[in-house]
Motif scaffolding. Structure first.
Motif, PDB file in Angstrom:
ATOM      1  N   ARG A  41     -15.864  16.473  30.124  1.00  0.00           N
ATOM      2  CA  ARG A  41     -15.507  17.855  29.796  1.00  0.00           C
ATOM      3  C   ARG A  41     -16.348  18.842  30.600  1.00  0.00           C
ATOM      4  NH1 ARG A  41     -16.952  22.221  27.113  1.00  0.00           N
ATOM      5  NH2 ARG A  41     -18.970  21.348  26.562  1.00  0.00           N
ATOM      6  N   LEU A  42     -17.652  18.595  30.665  1.00  0.00           N
ATOM      7  CA  LEU A  42     -18.530  19.482  31.427  1.00  0.00           C
ATOM      8  C   LEU A  42     -18.180  19.475  32.917  1.00  0.00           C
ATOM      9  CD1 LEU A  42     -21.949  18.804  29.688  1.00  0.00           C
ATOM     10  CD2 LEU A  42     -20.521  20.859  29.513  1.00  0.00           C
ATOM     11  N   GLN A  43     -17.863  18.305  33.448  1.00  0.00           N
ATOM     12  CA  GLN A  43     -17.464  18.216  34.853  1.00  0.00           C
ATOM     13  C   GLN A  43     -16.185  19.016  35.093  1.00  0.00           C
ATOM     14  OE1 GLN A  43     -16.842  14.210  36.217  1.00  0.00           O
ATOM     15  NE2 GLN A  43     -16.402  14.828  38.302  1.00  0.00           N
ATOM     16  N   PHE A  44     -15.223  18.905  34.192  1.00  0.00           N
ATOM     17  CA  PHE A  44     -13.975  19.653  34.311  1.00  0.00           C
ATOM     18  C   PHE A  44     -14.234  21.155  34.246  1.00  0.00           C
ATOM     19  CE2 PHE A  44     -10.543  21.980  32.300  1.00  0.00           C
ATOM     20  CZ  PHE A  44      -9.490  21.706  33.148  1.00  0.00           C
ATOM     21  N   VAL A  45     -15.058  21.589  33.307  1.00  0.00           N
ATOM     22  CA  VAL A  45     -15.343  23.019  33.157  1.00  0.00           C
ATOM     23  C   VAL A  45     -16.040  23.560  34.401  1.00  0.00           C
ATOM     24  CG1 VAL A  45     -16.726  24.704  31.859  1.00  0.00           C
ATOM     25  CG2 VAL A  45     -15.353  23.001  30.641  1.00  0.00           C
ATOM     26  N   ARG A  46     -17.006  22.817  34.932  1.00  0.00           N
ATOM     27  CA  ARG A  46     -17.686  23.259  36.158  1.00  0.00           C
ATOM     28  C   ARG A  46     -16.691  23.390  37.315  1.00  0.00           C
ATOM     29  NH1 ARG A  46     -21.933  19.861  34.299  1.00  0.00           N
ATOM     30  NH2 ARG A  46     -21.084  18.132  35.476  1.00  0.00           N
ATOM     31  N   TYR A  47     -15.814  22.399  37.465  1.00  0.00           N
ATOM     32  CA  TYR A  47     -14.828  22.439  38.535  1.00  0.00           C
ATOM     33  C   TYR A  47     -13.868  23.612  38.335  1.00  0.00           C
ATOM     34  CZ  TYR A  47     -10.919  21.341  41.543  1.00  0.00           C
ATOM     35  OH  TYR A  47      -9.928  21.437  42.478  1.00  0.00           O
ATOM     36  N   ALA A  48     -13.389  23.792  37.122  1.00  0.00           N
ATOM     37  CA  ALA A  48     -12.434  24.868  36.852  1.00  0.00           C
ATOM     38  C   ALA A  48     -13.064  26.236  37.088  1.00  0.00           C
ATOM     39  CB  ALA A  48     -11.914  24.764  35.418  1.00  0.00           C
ATOM     40  N   ALA A  49     -14.307  26.408  36.667  1.00  0.00           N
ATOM     41  CA  ALA A  49     -14.992  27.684  36.880  1.00  0.00           C
ATOM     42  C   ALA A  49     -15.198  27.949  38.373  1.00  0.00           C
ATOM     43  CB  ALA A  49     -16.329  27.697  36.144  1.00  0.00           C
ATOM     44  N   ALA A  50     -15.591  26.919  39.107  1.00  0.00           N
ATOM     45  CA  ALA A  50     -15.779  27.080  40.558  1.00  0.00           C
ATOM     46  C   ALA A  50     -14.449  27.380  41.244  1.00  0.00           C
ATOM     47  CB  ALA A  50     -16.410  25.814  41.149  1.00  0.00           C
ATOM     48  N   TRP A  51     -13.386  26.690  40.830  1.00  0.00           N
ATOM     49  CA  TRP A  51     -12.074  26.937  41.418  1.00  0.00           C
ATOM     50  C   TRP A  51     -11.644  28.376  41.155  1.00  0.00           C
ATOM     51  CZ3 TRP A  51      -7.258  28.597  40.146  1.00  0.00           C
ATOM     52  CH2 TRP A  51      -6.237  28.321  41.036  1.00  0.00           C
ATOM     53  N   GLY A  52     -11.817  28.830  39.928  1.00  0.00           N
ATOM     54  CA  GLY A  52     -11.445  30.204  39.590  1.00  0.00           C
ATOM     55  C   GLY A  52     -12.230  31.220  40.406  1.00  0.00           C
ATOM     56  N   GLU A  53     -13.507  30.965  40.546  1.00  0.00           N
ATOM     57  CA  GLU A  53     -14.352  31.886  41.325  1.00  0.00           C
ATOM     58  C   GLU A  53     -13.933  31.870  42.794  1.00  0.00           C
ATOM     59  OE1 GLU A  53     -16.740  34.901  41.462  1.00  0.00           O
ATOM     60  OE2 GLU A  53     -16.429  33.821  39.594  1.00  0.00           O
TER      61      GLU A  53
END
Length: 79
Positions: A41-53
């Motif tokens: 979950r944490l890996q997904f959230v980090r990736y999603a936040a970076a993608w959004g940014e």
């Protein structure tokens, strides 16, 4: 294989048992899987936040009316 004992209150253990049953897993398997799921979950959230940014400018260009107003800190930096 290493193992550990985890202490729960009666209410906590009942909640964990209910969650395990809801997923159709044994208590042991459910508790084993929790840290692995949290890591994913944490890996997904980090990736999603970076993608959004990384795509923020594209979104801002496509939806100019959706750009949030600047925060006070950004206003202070601009002054």
């Amino acid at each position: 294989m290493p193992s550990l004992n985890i202490s729960f209150t009666d209410a906590e253990l009942e909640a964990v048992r209910a969650a395990a049953a809801a997923e159709g897993k044994s208590l042991k398997q459910f508790v084993h899987d929790l840290p692995l799921r949290e890591q994913q979950r944490l890996q997904f959230v980090r990736y999603a936040a970076a993608w959004g940014e990384n795509h923020r400018n594209e979104f801002d260009d496509a939806f100019p009316d959706e750009i949030p107003p600047p925060t006070r800190r950004q206003e202070a930096d601009a002054a």
